[in-house]
Every structure is written in structure tokens, then in C-alpha cells.
Write a protein that holds these residues in place. Structure first.
Motif, PDB file in Angstrom:
ATOM      1  N   PHE A  93       0.845  -1.204   0.000  1.00 53.58           N
ATOM      2  CA  PHE A  93       0.000   0.000   0.000  1.00 53.58           C
ATOM      3  C   PHE A  93       0.876   1.248   0.000  1.00 53.58           C
ATOM      4  CE2 PHE A  93      -2.465   3.328   2.119  1.00 53.58           C
ATOM      5  CZ  PHE A  93      -3.655   3.286   1.419  1.00 53.58           C
ATOM      6  N   ALA A  94       1.919   1.248   0.844  1.00 53.58           N
ATOM      7  CA  ALA A  94       2.837   2.385   0.927  1.00 53.58           C
ATOM      8  C   ALA A  94       3.487   2.656  -0.428  1.00 53.58           C
ATOM      9  CB  ALA A  94       3.901   2.128   1.992  1.00 53.58           C
ATOM     10  N   SER A  95       3.981   1.617  -1.054  1.00 55.98           N
ATOM     11  CA  SER A  95       4.618   1.769  -2.367  1.00 55.98           C
ATOM     12  C   SER A  95       3.639   2.306  -3.388  1.00 55.98           C
ATOM     13  CB  SER A  95       5.178   0.419  -2.839  1.00 55.98           C
ATOM     14  OG  SER A  95       6.165  -0.045  -1.961  1.00 55.98           O
ATOM     15  N   SER A  96       2.436   1.795  -3.356  1.00 58.13           N
ATOM     16  CA  SER A  96       1.413   2.218  -4.309  1.00 58.13           C
ATOM     17  C   SER A  96       1.024   3.681  -4.120  1.00 58.13           C
ATOM     18  CB  SER A  96       0.187   1.319  -4.174  1.00 58.13           C
ATOM     19  OG  SER A  96      -0.769   1.626  -5.143  1.00 58.13           O
ATOM     20  N   LEU A  97       0.822   4.107  -2.882  1.00 58.35           N
ATOM     21  CA  LEU A  97       0.407   5.499  -2.693  1.00 58.35           C
ATOM     22  C   LEU A  97       1.521   6.472  -3.078  1.00 58.35           C
ATOM     23  CD1 LEU A  97       1.377   7.164   0.162  1.00 58.35           C
ATOM     24  CD2 LEU A  97       0.041   5.349   1.150  1.00 58.35           C
ATOM     25  N   ILE A  98       2.774   6.079  -2.845  1.00 54.58           N
ATOM     26  CA  ILE A  98       3.902   6.919  -3.274  1.00 54.58           C
ATOM     27  C   ILE A  98       3.938   6.992  -4.798  1.00 54.58           C
ATOM     28  CG2 ILE A  98       6.424   7.037  -3.392  1.00 54.58           C
ATOM     29  CD1 ILE A  98       6.404   5.920  -0.465  1.00 54.58           C
ATOM     30  N   ASN A  99       3.748   5.850  -5.458  1.00 48.36           N
ATOM     31  CA  ASN A  99       3.748   5.817  -6.924  1.00 48.36           C
ATOM     32  C   ASN A  99       2.617   6.643  -7.523  1.00 48.36           C
ATOM     33  OD1 ASN A  99       6.032   4.214  -7.055  1.00 48.36           O
ATOM     34  ND2 ASN A  99       4.869   2.297  -7.136  1.00 48.36           N
TER      35      ASN A  99
ATOM     36  N   LEU B 246       3.924   9.714   1.845  1.00 43.91           N
ATOM     37  CA  LEU B 246       3.915   8.917   3.060  1.00 43.91           C
ATOM     38  C   LEU B 246       4.860   9.593   4.045  1.00 43.91           C
ATOM     39  CD1 LEU B 246       3.042   6.424   4.649  1.00 43.91           C
ATOM     40  CD2 LEU B 246       4.929   5.175   3.545  1.00 43.91           C
ATOM     41  N   VAL B 247       4.313  10.131   5.113  1.00 49.95           N
ATOM     42  CA  VAL B 247       5.109  10.866   6.092  1.00 49.95           C
ATOM     43  C   VAL B 247       5.764   9.914   7.074  1.00 49.95           C
ATOM     44  CG1 VAL B 247       5.021  12.603   7.937  1.00 49.95           C
ATOM     45  CG2 VAL B 247       3.677  12.919   5.842  1.00 49.95           C
ATOM     46  N   SER B 248       4.982   8.937   7.574  1.00 48.35           N
ATOM     47  CA  SER B 248       5.534   8.035   8.584  1.00 48.35           C
ATOM     48  C   SER B 248       4.799   6.704   8.589  1.00 48.35           C
ATOM     49  CB  SER B 248       5.462   8.669   9.976  1.00 48.35           C
ATOM     50  OG  SER B 248       4.118   8.892  10.356  1.00 48.35           O
TER      51      SER B 248
ATOM     52  N   GLN C 134      13.279  -0.228   5.088  1.00 46.16           N
ATOM     53  CA  GLN C 134      14.431   0.669   5.204  1.00 46.16           C
ATOM     54  C   GLN C 134      14.715   1.380   3.887  1.00 46.16           C
ATOM     55  OE1 GLN C 134      16.825  -2.647   6.784  1.00 46.16           O
ATOM     56  NE2 GLN C 134      17.568  -1.179   8.313  1.00 46.16           N
ATOM     57  N   VAL C 135      14.666   0.660   2.795  1.00 43.06           N
ATOM     58  CA  VAL C 135      14.923   1.249   1.476  1.00 43.06           C
ATOM     59  C   VAL C 135      13.849   2.270   1.138  1.00 43.06           C
ATOM     60  CG1 VAL C 135      15.044   0.729  -0.998  1.00 43.06           C
ATOM     61  CG2 VAL C 135      16.238  -0.738   0.650  1.00 43.06           C
ATOM     62  N   LEU C 136      12.591   1.916   1.355  1.00 44.46           N
ATOM     63  CA  LEU C 136      11.489   2.835   1.078  1.00 44.46           C
ATOM     64  C   LEU C 136      11.637   4.121   1.891  1.00 44.46           C
ATOM     65  CD1 LEU C 136       7.881   2.215   0.367  1.00 44.46           C
ATOM     66  CD2 LEU C 136       8.321   3.491   2.445  1.00 44.46           C
ATOM     67  N   ALA C 137      11.974   3.976   3.163  1.00 44.56           N
ATOM     68  CA  ALA C 137      12.105   5.140   4.042  1.00 44.56           C
ATOM     69  C   ALA C 137      13.229   6.052   3.589  1.00 44.56           C
ATOM     70  CB  ALA C 137      12.342   4.698   5.482  1.00 44.56           C
ATOM     71  N   GLN C 138      14.347   5.463   3.237  1.00 39.55           N
ATOM     72  CA  GLN C 138      15.491   6.272   2.820  1.00 39.55           C
ATOM     73  C   GLN C 138      15.217   6.958   1.481  1.00 39.55           C
ATOM     74  OE1 GLN C 138      19.174   4.118   2.281  1.00 39.55           O
ATOM     75  NE2 GLN C 138      20.348   5.940   2.813  1.00 39.55           N
ATOM     76  N   LYS C 139      14.628   6.245   0.565  1.00 41.98           N
ATOM     77  CA  LYS C 139      14.377   6.784  -0.774  1.00 41.98           C
ATOM     78  C   LYS C 139      13.323   7.885  -0.777  1.00 41.98           C
ATOM     79  CE  LYS C 139      13.258   5.211  -5.433  1.00 41.98           C
ATOM     80  NZ  LYS C 139      12.926   4.057  -6.282  1.00 41.98           N
ATOM     81  N   HIS C 140      12.327   7.781   0.127  1.00 43.06           N
ATOM     82  CA  HIS C 140      11.193   8.711   0.099  1.00 43.06           C
ATOM     83  C   HIS C 140      11.072   9.556   1.372  1.00 43.06           C
ATOM     84  CE1 HIS C 140       9.819   6.982  -3.653  1.00 43.06           C
ATOM     85  NE2 HIS C 140      10.015   5.785  -3.115  1.00 43.06           N
ATOM     86  N   ASN C 141      12.110   9.549   2.187  1.00 42.12           N
ATOM     87  CA  ASN C 141      12.138  10.367   3.401  1.00 42.12           C
ATOM     88  C   ASN C 141      10.929  10.097   4.302  1.00 42.12           C
ATOM     89  OD1 ASN C 141      13.335  12.243   5.129  1.00 42.12           O
ATOM     90  ND2 ASN C 141      12.140  13.921   4.276  1.00 42.12           N
TER      91      ASN C 141
END
Length: 131
Positions: free
Chosen positions: A26-32, A37-39, A68-75
Motif C-alpha cells: 500500500f505504501a509503495s502504491s500510494l507513493i507511486n 507517506l510521512v511516517s 528501510q529502502v522505502l524510508a530512505q528513498k522517500h524520506n
């Protein structure tokens, strides 16, 4: 439609059920889709997503690393509930020092926070979605 801000609440363990993986998808999809995604607040058994000691089989998806990768890539802030984490043996360096423990195992990119952080997210984000 203008982009929305989100916080996700993950209560499912890193492995053993589909909850945390669904939250990640879901997180990946909403970013795409252009949302922010703040937190991600990991609560109850969800705090196991923040351990540096999970080692999936070679043919399994490494969900902890993916967060970890998602967090780093998208702050994105990755927060584990400190009380729930301590009860389940997920300990930050600060908490290990405070409780005179010799080791810590909170994965890089994850931070321990209290429920006040979740309450603040509920007040400031457009959407809070629980998994």
C-alpha cells in the motif's frame, strides 16, 4: 486531485501474517500515485518489522530491508512504539543504555517513539490507515 499525506499504522509482525507486507505494498502504491507517506508507526507485534535480527530465507522477500529502502528513498519516518518494542525485545541503542543492556537490535532507519507521535500524525496527516 491534490496529493494527500499519509501515516500508516502497522500492527502485524514482520513475518507470520500478511498485514505488514500488505502495508508495504500500500505504501509503495500510494507513493507511486504521487501521495506523500510521512511516517509508518509500528505498534503491537508490528514492532518486529524494526529488528535488525530477522533473516528471511534466500527465496523470501526481505520485508524489514524493504521498509528501510522505502524510508530512505522517500524520506519516510519509521517509528516503533517504544513500550511495545521493549516488551518484544526490539531495543534501540538509547534504550539498551538506559536499561543497562549489553546489546541493541533496532534496525537502521527505525526510531523508537511513544504514542504521542501517533497522536500527532492523526492530527496532522490527511489519512491514517491501519494494517
Amino acid at each position: 486531485m491534490s496529493p494527500l499525506t499519509y501515516t500508516l499504522v502497522v500492527t502485524g509482525s514482520v513475518y507470520g501474517n500478511q498485514s505488514a507486507r500488505t502495508a508495504y505494498q500500500f505504501a509503495s502504491s500510494l507513493i507511486n500515485q504521487g501521495h506523500r507517506l510521512v511516517s509508518v508507526f509500528f505498534y503491537q507485534d508490528g514492532v518486529t518489522n524494526g529488528t535488525s535480527l530477522s533473516v528471511p530465507a534466500n527465496d523470501e522477500f526481505d520485508l524489514a530491508n524493504a521498509w528501510q529502502v522505502l524510508a530512505q528513498k522517500h524520506n519516510v519516518r519509521l517509528e516503533t512504539c517504544v513500550a511495545a518494542a521493549l516488551r518484544r525485545g526490539v531495543v534501540s541503542q538509547d534504550e539498551a543504555s538506559q536499561h543497562n543492556l549489553k546489546q541493541h537490535n533496532l534496525a537502521n532507519g527505525f526510531h523508537q517513539a511513544g504514542l504521542g507521535s501517533l497522536a500527532e500524525a492523526m492530527l496532522t496527516q490527511n489519512r491514517v490507515v491501519q494494517f
